[in-house]
Design a protein around this motif. Structure first.
Motif, mmCIF file in Angstrom:
data_model
loop_
_atom_site.group_PDB
_atom_site.id
_atom_site.type_symbol
_atom_site.label_atom_id
_atom_site.label_comp_id
_atom_site.label_asym_id
_atom_site.label_seq_id
_atom_site.Cartn_x
_atom_site.Cartn_y
_atom_site.Cartn_z
ATOM 1 N N ALA A 4 -8.337 39.050 -21.021
ATOM 2 C CA ALA A 4 -8.214 37.892 -21.910
ATOM 3 C C ALA A 4 -7.276 36.848 -21.325
ATOM 4 C CB ALA A 4 -7.712 38.339 -23.274
ATOM 5 N N PHE A 5 -7.593 35.592 -21.582
ATOM 6 C CA PHE A 5 -6.691 34.496 -21.263
ATOM 7 C C PHE A 5 -6.945 33.391 -22.264
ATOM 8 C CE2 PHE A 5 -10.552 33.337 -19.073
ATOM 9 C CZ PHE A 5 -10.591 31.957 -19.086
ATOM 10 N N ARG A 6 -6.118 32.376 -22.230
ATOM 11 C CA ARG A 6 -6.241 31.295 -23.197
ATOM 12 C C ARG A 6 -5.818 29.988 -22.538
ATOM 13 N NH1 ARG A 6 -2.645 34.642 -23.151
ATOM 14 N NH2 ARG A 6 -4.154 36.097 -24.010
ATOM 15 N N HIS A 7 -6.258 28.896 -23.118
ATOM 16 C CA HIS A 7 -5.790 27.595 -22.629
ATOM 17 C C HIS A 7 -5.504 26.690 -23.821
ATOM 18 C CE1 HIS A 7 -9.416 25.160 -23.395
ATOM 19 N NE2 HIS A 7 -10.128 26.198 -23.007
ATOM 20 N N PHE A 8 -4.638 25.713 -23.570
ATOM 21 C CA PHE A 8 -4.288 24.747 -24.601
ATOM 22 C C PHE A 8 -3.716 23.507 -23.942
ATOM 23 C CE2 PHE A 8 -0.687 27.544 -23.907
ATOM 24 C CZ PHE A 8 0.402 26.698 -23.844
ATOM 25 N N ASP A 9 -3.800 22.395 -24.654
ATOM 26 C CA ASP A 9 -3.195 21.149 -24.212
ATOM 27 C C ASP A 9 -1.993 20.845 -25.090
ATOM 28 O OD1 ASP A 9 -5.146 20.622 -22.229
ATOM 29 O OD2 ASP A 9 -6.514 19.877 -23.761
ATOM 30 N N ALA A 10 -0.979 20.259 -24.499
ATOM 31 C CA ALA A 10 0.211 19.875 -25.254
ATOM 32 C C ALA A 10 0.749 18.576 -24.674
ATOM 33 C CB ALA A 10 1.276 20.968 -25.197
ATOM 34 N N TYR A 11 1.469 17.831 -25.508
ATOM 35 C CA TYR A 11 1.969 16.536 -25.054
ATOM 36 C C TYR A 11 3.482 16.441 -25.225
ATOM 37 C CZ TYR A 11 1.952 15.363 -30.059
ATOM 38 O OH TYR A 11 2.166 15.365 -31.413
ATOM 39 N N ASP B 284 9.872 1.982 -32.464
ATOM 40 C CA ASP B 284 8.697 2.637 -33.069
ATOM 41 C C ASP B 284 7.526 2.754 -32.112
ATOM 42 O OD1 ASP B 284 10.013 2.926 -35.560
ATOM 43 O OD2 ASP B 284 9.516 0.855 -36.079
ATOM 44 N N GLN B 285 7.812 2.788 -30.804
ATOM 45 C CA GLN B 285 6.762 2.950 -29.803
ATOM 46 C C GLN B 285 7.062 4.173 -28.939
ATOM 47 O OE1 GLN B 285 6.704 -0.848 -27.732
ATOM 48 N NE2 GLN B 285 4.916 -1.488 -28.906
ATOM 49 N N TYR B 286 6.021 4.962 -28.707
ATOM 50 C CA TYR B 286 6.173 6.183 -27.921
ATOM 51 C C TYR B 286 5.087 6.243 -26.847
ATOM 52 C CZ TYR B 286 9.408 7.909 -31.470
ATOM 53 O OH TYR B 286 10.475 8.061 -32.307
ATOM 54 N N SER B 287 5.419 6.887 -25.746
ATOM 55 C CA SER B 287 4.412 7.193 -24.738
ATOM 56 C C SER B 287 4.185 8.702 -24.759
ATOM 57 C CB SER B 287 4.874 6.743 -23.350
ATOM 58 O OG SER B 287 5.977 7.511 -22.910
ATOM 59 N N TYR B 288 2.960 9.105 -24.403
ATOM 60 C CA TYR B 288 2.593 10.513 -24.466
ATOM 61 C C TYR B 288 2.013 10.954 -23.126
ATOM 62 C CZ TYR B 288 2.989 9.569 -29.456
ATOM 63 O OH TYR B 288 3.460 9.182 -30.692
ATOM 64 N N ILE B 289 2.541 12.041 -22.605
ATOM 65 C CA ILE B 289 2.010 12.625 -21.382
ATOM 66 C C ILE B 289 1.490 14.015 -21.724
ATOM 67 C CG2 ILE B 289 2.526 13.417 -19.052
ATOM 68 C CD1 ILE B 289 4.614 11.256 -18.827
ATOM 69 N N TRP B 290 0.228 14.249 -21.364
ATOM 70 C CA TRP B 290 -0.437 15.508 -21.693
ATOM 71 C C TRP B 290 -0.398 16.460 -20.506
ATOM 72 C CZ3 TRP B 290 -2.617 16.975 -26.367
ATOM 73 C CH2 TRP B 290 -2.673 15.982 -27.347
ATOM 74 N N VAL B 291 -0.262 17.743 -20.833
ATOM 75 C CA VAL B 291 -0.315 18.812 -19.835
ATOM 76 C C VAL B 291 -1.341 19.837 -20.302
ATOM 77 C CG1 VAL B 291 0.958 20.639 -18.662
ATOM 78 C CG2 VAL B 291 2.096 18.474 -19.175
ATOM 79 N N HIS B 292 -2.170 20.304 -19.366
ATOM 80 C CA HIS B 292 -3.157 21.353 -19.658
ATOM 81 C C HIS B 292 -2.581 22.688 -19.188
ATOM 82 C CE1 HIS B 292 -7.022 23.237 -20.351
ATOM 83 N NE2 HIS B 292 -6.961 23.757 -19.134
ATOM 84 N N PHE B 293 -2.490 23.648 -20.098
ATOM 85 C CA PHE B 293 -1.908 24.952 -19.806
ATOM 86 C C PHE B 293 -2.980 26.035 -19.780
ATOM 87 C CE2 PHE B 293 1.516 22.502 -21.682
ATOM 88 C CZ PHE B 293 2.612 22.837 -20.916
ATOM 89 N N VAL B 294 -2.856 26.952 -18.821
ATOM 90 C CA VAL B 294 -3.674 28.161 -18.772
ATOM 91 C C VAL B 294 -2.714 29.350 -18.827
ATOM 92 C CG1 VAL B 294 -5.319 29.536 -17.453
ATOM 93 C CG2 VAL B 294 -5.480 27.039 -17.439
ATOM 94 N N ASP B 295 -3.007 30.289 -19.724
ATOM 95 C CA ASP B 295 -2.068 31.374 -20.021
ATOM 96 C C ASP B 295 -2.782 32.719 -19.884
ATOM 97 O OD1 ASP B 295 -0.138 33.047 -21.018
ATOM 98 O OD2 ASP B 295 -0.210 32.276 -23.060
ATOM 99 N N PHE B 296 -2.330 33.548 -18.921
ATOM 100 C CA PHE B 296 -2.910 34.870 -18.705
ATOM 101 C C PHE B 296 -2.003 35.978 -19.239
ATOM 102 C CE2 PHE B 296 -4.964 32.179 -15.582
ATOM 103 C CZ PHE B 296 -6.277 32.621 -15.600
ATOM 104 N N GLY B 297 -0.986 35.626 -20.017
ATOM 105 C CA GLY B 297 -0.044 36.614 -20.530
ATOM 106 C C GLY B 297 -0.684 37.573 -21.525
ATOM 107 N N ASP B 298 -0.015 38.712 -21.753
ATOM 108 C CA ASP B 298 -0.522 39.720 -22.686
ATOM 109 C C ASP B 298 -0.413 39.276 -24.134
ATOM 110 O OD1 ASP B 298 -1.093 41.411 -20.568
ATOM 111 O OD2 ASP B 298 0.881 42.373 -20.639
#
Length: 200
Positions: free
Chosen positions: A125-132, A140-154
Protein backbone atom coordinates in the motif's frame (compact mmCIF):
# COMPACT_ATOMS: atom_id res chain seq x y z
CA UNK A 1 7.05 27.07 4.81
CA UNK A 2 9.02 25.12 2.25
CA UNK A 3 12.75 24.69 2.77
CA UNK A 4 15.16 22.28 1.13
CA UNK A 5 18.68 21.19 1.97
CA UNK A 6 20.09 20.68 -1.52
CA UNK A 7 23.00 20.19 -3.87
CA UNK A 8 22.59 22.22 -7.07
CA UNK A 9 24.68 21.80 -10.23
CA UNK A 10 24.40 24.35 -13.01
CA UNK A 11 25.90 27.25 -14.96
CA UNK A 12 26.58 30.72 -13.60
CA UNK A 13 24.50 33.40 -15.36
CA UNK A 14 25.59 36.42 -13.32
CA UNK A 15 29.13 36.86 -12.01
CA UNK A 16 29.68 37.18 -8.27
CA UNK A 17 29.59 40.57 -6.62
CA UNK A 18 29.49 41.81 -3.04
CA UNK A 19 26.24 43.11 -1.60
CA UNK A 20 25.14 44.61 1.68
CA UNK A 21 22.43 42.68 3.51
CA UNK A 22 19.59 44.12 5.58
CA UNK A 23 21.60 43.44 8.74
CA UNK A 24 24.58 45.37 7.37
CA UNK A 25 26.61 42.22 6.76
CA UNK A 26 28.32 41.78 3.41
CA UNK A 27 27.65 38.68 1.31
CA UNK A 28 28.54 37.34 -2.12
CA UNK A 29 25.74 37.10 -4.67
CA UNK A 30 25.55 35.46 -8.09
CA UNK A 31 22.97 33.85 -10.36
CA UNK A 32 22.92 30.34 -11.78
CA UNK A 33 20.72 28.38 -14.18
CA UNK A 34 19.85 24.71 -13.91
CA UNK A 35 18.41 22.62 -16.74
CA UNK A 36 15.91 20.07 -15.46
CA UNK A 37 14.27 17.30 -17.47
CA UNK A 38 14.99 16.43 -21.08
CA UNK A 39 13.44 16.62 -24.52
CA UNK A 40 10.04 18.26 -24.61
CA UNK A 41 9.76 18.02 -20.83
CA UNK A 42 12.65 20.30 -19.90
CA UNK A 43 12.95 23.75 -18.41
CA UNK A 44 15.61 26.16 -17.15
CA UNK A 45 15.39 27.18 -13.49
CA UNK A 46 17.06 30.46 -12.51
CA UNK A 47 18.38 30.57 -8.95
CA UNK A 48 19.68 33.54 -6.96
CA UNK A 49 22.60 32.49 -4.77
CA UNK A 50 23.77 34.26 -1.60
CA UNK A 51 26.95 33.21 0.21
CA UNK A 52 28.36 34.71 3.40
CA UNK A 53 31.10 32.17 4.07
CA UNK A 54 34.85 32.74 4.30
CA UNK A 55 35.84 31.01 1.04
CA UNK A 56 37.51 33.82 -0.92
CA UNK A 57 37.36 31.73 -4.13
CA UNK A 58 33.58 32.29 -4.14
CA UNK A 59 34.18 35.92 -5.12
CA UNK A 60 35.82 34.71 -8.35
CA UNK A 61 32.68 32.94 -9.56
CA UNK A 62 32.24 34.18 -13.13
CA UNK A 63 29.55 34.02 -15.78
CA UNK A 64 29.49 30.66 -17.64
CA UNK A 65 31.38 28.84 -14.84
CA UNK A 66 30.10 25.36 -14.02
CA UNK A 67 29.50 25.09 -10.28
CA UNK A 68 28.13 22.76 -7.61
CA UNK A 69 26.52 24.60 -4.72
CA UNK A 70 25.36 23.09 -1.44
CA UNK A 71 22.97 24.99 0.82
CA UNK A 72 19.36 25.75 1.66
CA UNK A 73 16.90 26.40 -1.17
CA UNK A 74 13.70 28.35 -0.53
CA UNK A 75 10.74 29.02 -2.81
CA UNK A 76 8.83 32.30 -3.05
CA UNK A 77 5.85 32.95 -5.29
CA UNK A 78 4.72 36.38 -6.46
CA UNK A 79 1.74 36.29 -8.80
CA UNK A 80 2.40 33.58 -11.37
CA UNK A 81 6.17 33.75 -10.91
CA UNK A 82 8.12 31.48 -8.56
CA UNK A 83 11.53 32.63 -7.31
CA UNK A 84 14.27 30.28 -6.16
CA UNK A 85 16.76 31.54 -3.56
CA UNK A 86 19.75 29.51 -2.42
CA UNK A 87 21.64 30.31 0.77
CA UNK A 88 24.98 28.69 -0.05
CA UNK A 89 27.17 26.86 2.43
CA UNK A 90 29.75 25.42 0.02
CA UNK A 91 30.70 26.18 -3.60
CA UNK A 92 32.75 23.97 -5.91
CA UNK A 93 34.04 25.21 -9.28
CA UNK A 94 34.89 23.47 -12.55
CA UNK A 95 32.42 20.61 -12.15
CA UNK A 96 31.68 18.26 -15.04
CA UNK A 97 28.52 16.64 -13.65
CA UNK A 98 25.18 17.15 -15.34
CA UNK A 99 22.71 19.80 -14.18
CA UNK A 100 20.49 18.80 -11.32
CA UNK A 101 18.91 19.60 -7.96
CA UNK A 102 18.81 16.93 -5.26
CA UNK A 103 18.24 16.95 -1.53
CA UNK A 104 15.61 16.86 1.19
CA UNK A 105 12.50 18.93 1.77
CA UNK A 106 10.93 20.32 4.95
CA UNK A 107 7.31 21.44 4.69
CA UNK A 108 4.65 23.04 6.85
CA UNK A 109 1.25 23.64 5.32
CA UNK A 110 -2.26 22.39 4.63
CA UNK A 111 -3.54 19.27 2.86
CA UNK A 112 -5.62 20.04 -0.24
CA UNK A 113 -9.35 19.47 -0.67
CA UNK A 114 -8.94 15.97 -2.14
CA UNK A 115 -7.26 14.67 1.01
CA UNK A 116 -5.24 11.46 0.93
CA UNK A 117 -5.70 8.97 -1.90
CA UNK A 118 -4.91 5.35 -1.04
CA UNK A 119 -3.39 2.90 -3.55
CA UNK A 120 -2.41 -0.73 -3.60
CA UNK A 121 0.74 -1.39 -5.58
CA UNK A 122 2.75 -4.54 -6.35
CA UNK A 123 4.97 -3.88 -3.34
CA UNK A 124 2.18 -2.93 -0.96
CA UNK A 125 0.00 0.00 0.00
CA UNK A 126 0.97 3.60 -0.60
CA UNK A 127 -0.80 6.92 -0.76
CA UNK A 128 -0.43 10.34 -2.29
CA UNK A 129 -1.72 13.80 -1.46
CA UNK A 130 -1.19 17.43 -2.36
CA UNK A 131 -0.62 20.16 0.19
CA UNK A 132 0.08 23.87 0.00
CA UNK A 133 2.18 26.37 1.89
CA UNK A 134 0.71 29.87 2.20
CA UNK A 135 2.73 33.07 2.58
CA UNK A 136 1.40 36.56 3.11
CA UNK A 137 2.58 38.87 0.33
CA UNK A 138 0.38 41.94 0.98
CA UNK A 139 -2.65 43.20 2.84
CA UNK A 140 -5.06 40.25 2.83
CA UNK A 141 -3.07 38.71 -0.03
CA UNK A 142 -1.40 35.31 0.06
CA UNK A 143 0.65 33.23 -2.33
CA UNK A 144 0.34 29.45 -2.41
CA UNK A 145 2.96 26.89 -3.36
CA UNK A 146 1.80 23.31 -3.85
CA UNK A 147 3.79 20.16 -3.17
CA UNK A 148 2.84 16.65 -4.34
CA UNK A 149 3.63 13.98 -1.74
CA UNK A 150 4.00 10.22 -2.18
CA UNK A 151 3.96 8.19 1.04
CA UNK A 152 5.03 4.53 1.30
CA UNK A 153 4.94 4.43 5.12
CA UNK A 154 3.11 1.74 7.10
CA UNK A 155 0.83 4.27 8.80
CA UNK A 156 -2.41 4.68 6.81
CA UNK A 157 -2.64 8.36 7.91
CA UNK A 158 -6.36 8.04 8.71
CA UNK A 159 -6.02 11.22 10.79
CA UNK A 160 -4.97 13.24 7.75
CA UNK A 161 -7.96 14.58 5.82
CA UNK A 162 -8.67 17.65 3.69
CA UNK A 163 -7.48 20.92 5.27
CA UNK A 164 -5.37 19.11 7.88
CA UNK A 165 -2.28 21.12 8.82
CA UNK A 166 0.86 19.01 8.59
CA UNK A 167 4.61 18.98 9.00
CA UNK A 168 6.41 16.71 6.56
CA UNK A 169 9.91 15.93 5.38
CA UNK A 170 11.47 13.62 2.84
CA UNK A 171 13.36 13.39 -0.43
CA UNK A 172 12.93 16.35 -2.78
CA UNK A 173 12.09 15.63 -6.42
CA UNK A 174 11.65 18.43 -8.97
CA UNK A 175 9.95 17.38 -12.20
CA UNK A 176 9.12 19.23 -15.41
CA UNK A 177 6.00 18.56 -17.47
CA UNK A 178 5.03 20.78 -20.40
CA UNK A 179 7.45 23.53 -19.29
CA UNK A 180 6.00 23.59 -15.79
CA UNK A 181 7.96 22.67 -12.68
CA UNK A 182 6.33 20.59 -9.98
CA UNK A 183 7.69 20.16 -6.45
CA UNK A 184 7.43 16.57 -5.24
CA UNK A 185 8.41 14.83 -2.03
CA UNK A 186 8.76 11.17 -1.10
CA UNK A 187 7.68 11.21 2.52
CA UNK A 188 9.98 10.07 5.34
CA UNK A 189 8.02 11.67 8.19
CA UNK A 190 4.67 13.43 8.50
CA UNK A 191 2.76 14.65 11.55
CA UNK A 192 0.11 17.13 12.58
CA UNK A 193 1.21 20.75 12.72
CA UNK A 194 -0.14 23.02 15.43
CA UNK A 195 0.44 26.40 13.80
CA UNK A 196 0.73 28.41 17.01
CA UNK A 197 3.79 26.35 17.99
CA UNK A 198 5.71 27.94 15.14
CA UNK A 199 4.66 31.57 15.54
CA UNK A 200 7.51 34.04 15.72
Amino acid sequence: MIKSKVTVIGTVTRSADIKNGRDGQLFISFGMRVRLGDGDDAADIDISVAYDGDDEDALFTNKDDRVKVQGVLTFKKMGDQTYYNLSAEKIKHDVTEADGISGTLEFRGTVGAKGVVQHQGKKGAFRHFDAYSAEKVGDDQYSYIWVHFVDFGDDQRIWMGPKTKIKAQGALELQVYKDRLSINCRVDEVSKWVKDENKK
